[in-house]
Motif scaffolding. Structure first.
Motif, mmCIF file in Angstrom:
data_model
loop_
_atom_site.group_PDB
_atom_site.id
_atom_site.type_symbol
_atom_site.label_atom_id
_atom_site.label_comp_id
_atom_site.label_asym_id
_atom_site.label_seq_id
_atom_site.Cartn_x
_atom_site.Cartn_y
_atom_site.Cartn_z
ATOM 1 N N ARG A 19 0.834 -1.202 0.000
ATOM 2 C CA ARG A 19 0.000 0.000 0.000
ATOM 3 C C ARG A 19 0.871 1.256 0.000
ATOM 4 O O ARG A 19 0.577 2.241 -0.688
ATOM 5 N N ILE A 20 1.957 1.224 0.767
ATOM 6 C CA ILE A 20 2.887 2.354 0.804
ATOM 7 C C ILE A 20 3.485 2.582 -0.585
ATOM 8 O O ILE A 20 3.599 3.726 -1.045
ATOM 9 N N GLU A 21 3.844 1.509 -1.243
ATOM 10 C CA GLU A 21 4.387 1.613 -2.601
ATOM 11 C C GLU A 21 3.368 2.275 -3.531
ATOM 12 O O GLU A 21 3.716 3.140 -4.343
ATOM 13 N N GLY A 22 2.117 1.891 -3.384
ATOM 14 C CA GLY A 22 1.059 2.496 -4.187
ATOM 15 C C GLY A 22 0.892 3.979 -3.880
ATOM 16 O O GLY A 22 0.671 4.792 -4.785
ATOM 17 N N GLN A 23 1.007 4.329 -2.597
ATOM 18 C CA GLN A 23 0.922 5.737 -2.227
ATOM 19 C C GLN A 23 2.059 6.533 -2.876
ATOM 20 O O GLN A 23 1.846 7.640 -3.372
ATOM 21 N N ALA A 24 3.267 5.985 -2.852
ATOM 22 C CA ALA A 24 4.417 6.679 -3.444
ATOM 23 C C ALA A 24 4.218 6.858 -4.949
ATOM 24 O O ALA A 24 4.497 7.935 -5.501
ATOM 25 N N ARG A 25 3.700 5.836 -5.613
ATOM 26 C CA ARG A 25 3.422 5.957 -7.054
ATOM 27 C C ARG A 25 2.347 7.016 -7.303
ATOM 28 O O ARG A 25 2.411 7.775 -8.269
ATOM 29 N N GLY A 26 1.372 7.074 -6.406
ATOM 30 C CA GLY A 26 0.319 8.079 -6.533
ATOM 31 C C GLY A 26 0.872 9.497 -6.417
ATOM 32 O O GLY A 26 0.447 10.402 -7.154
ATOM 33 N N ILE A 27 1.817 9.691 -5.525
ATOM 34 C CA ILE A 27 2.442 11.011 -5.382
ATOM 35 C C ILE A 27 3.220 11.354 -6.643
ATOM 36 O O ILE A 27 3.150 12.491 -7.136
ATOM 37 N N ARG A 29 2.573 10.357 -9.612
ATOM 38 C CA ARG A 29 1.569 10.656 -10.638
ATOM 39 C C ARG A 29 1.003 12.064 -10.428
ATOM 40 O O ARG A 29 0.840 12.823 -11.380
ATOM 41 N N MET A 30 0.757 12.419 -9.162
ATOM 42 C CA MET A 30 0.246 13.763 -8.862
ATOM 43 C C MET A 30 1.245 14.834 -9.317
ATOM 44 O O MET A 30 0.846 15.860 -9.877
#
Length: 94
Positions: A19-27, A29-30
């Motif tokens: 989930r943390i990895e997904g959050q980092a990818r989301g940042i 992307r932002m």
């Protein structure tokens, strides 16, 4: 001394890091999409909290399993706990 996490704990912690990895990818992307700095900072704060909580989860498992083993062997569990906390907090505890 066996200091490995049990399979259930390992799976829970791996899921946290996914989930943390997904959050980092989301940042990332932002940033690429030009989101506002305020939104990005908010997500960075959430990511930081998630990493801290994952570290706490590993520490709890360490205390419950590894320190109990150390204590049962007559080892210095206080020293082992201080070392683990120092690593997690990235500071020296005296």
């Amino acid at each position: 001394m066996d200091q490995n996490l049990n399979n259930e704990a390992r799976a829970r912690i791996i899921n946290r890091f996914k989930r943390i990895e997904g959050q980092a990818r989301g940042i990332q992307r932002m940033l690429a999409e030009g989101h506002s700095c305020r939104d990005i900072i908010g997500q960075i704060s959430a990511l930081k909290a998630a990493v801290e909580n994952a570290g706490k989860a590993v520490l709890v498992e360490y205390i419950e399993k590894c320190l109990e083993e150390e204590l049962s062997r007559g080892g210095d569990y206080r020293k082992a706990l201080k070392e683990a906390l120092s690593l997690l907090l990235n500071s020296r505890l005296s």
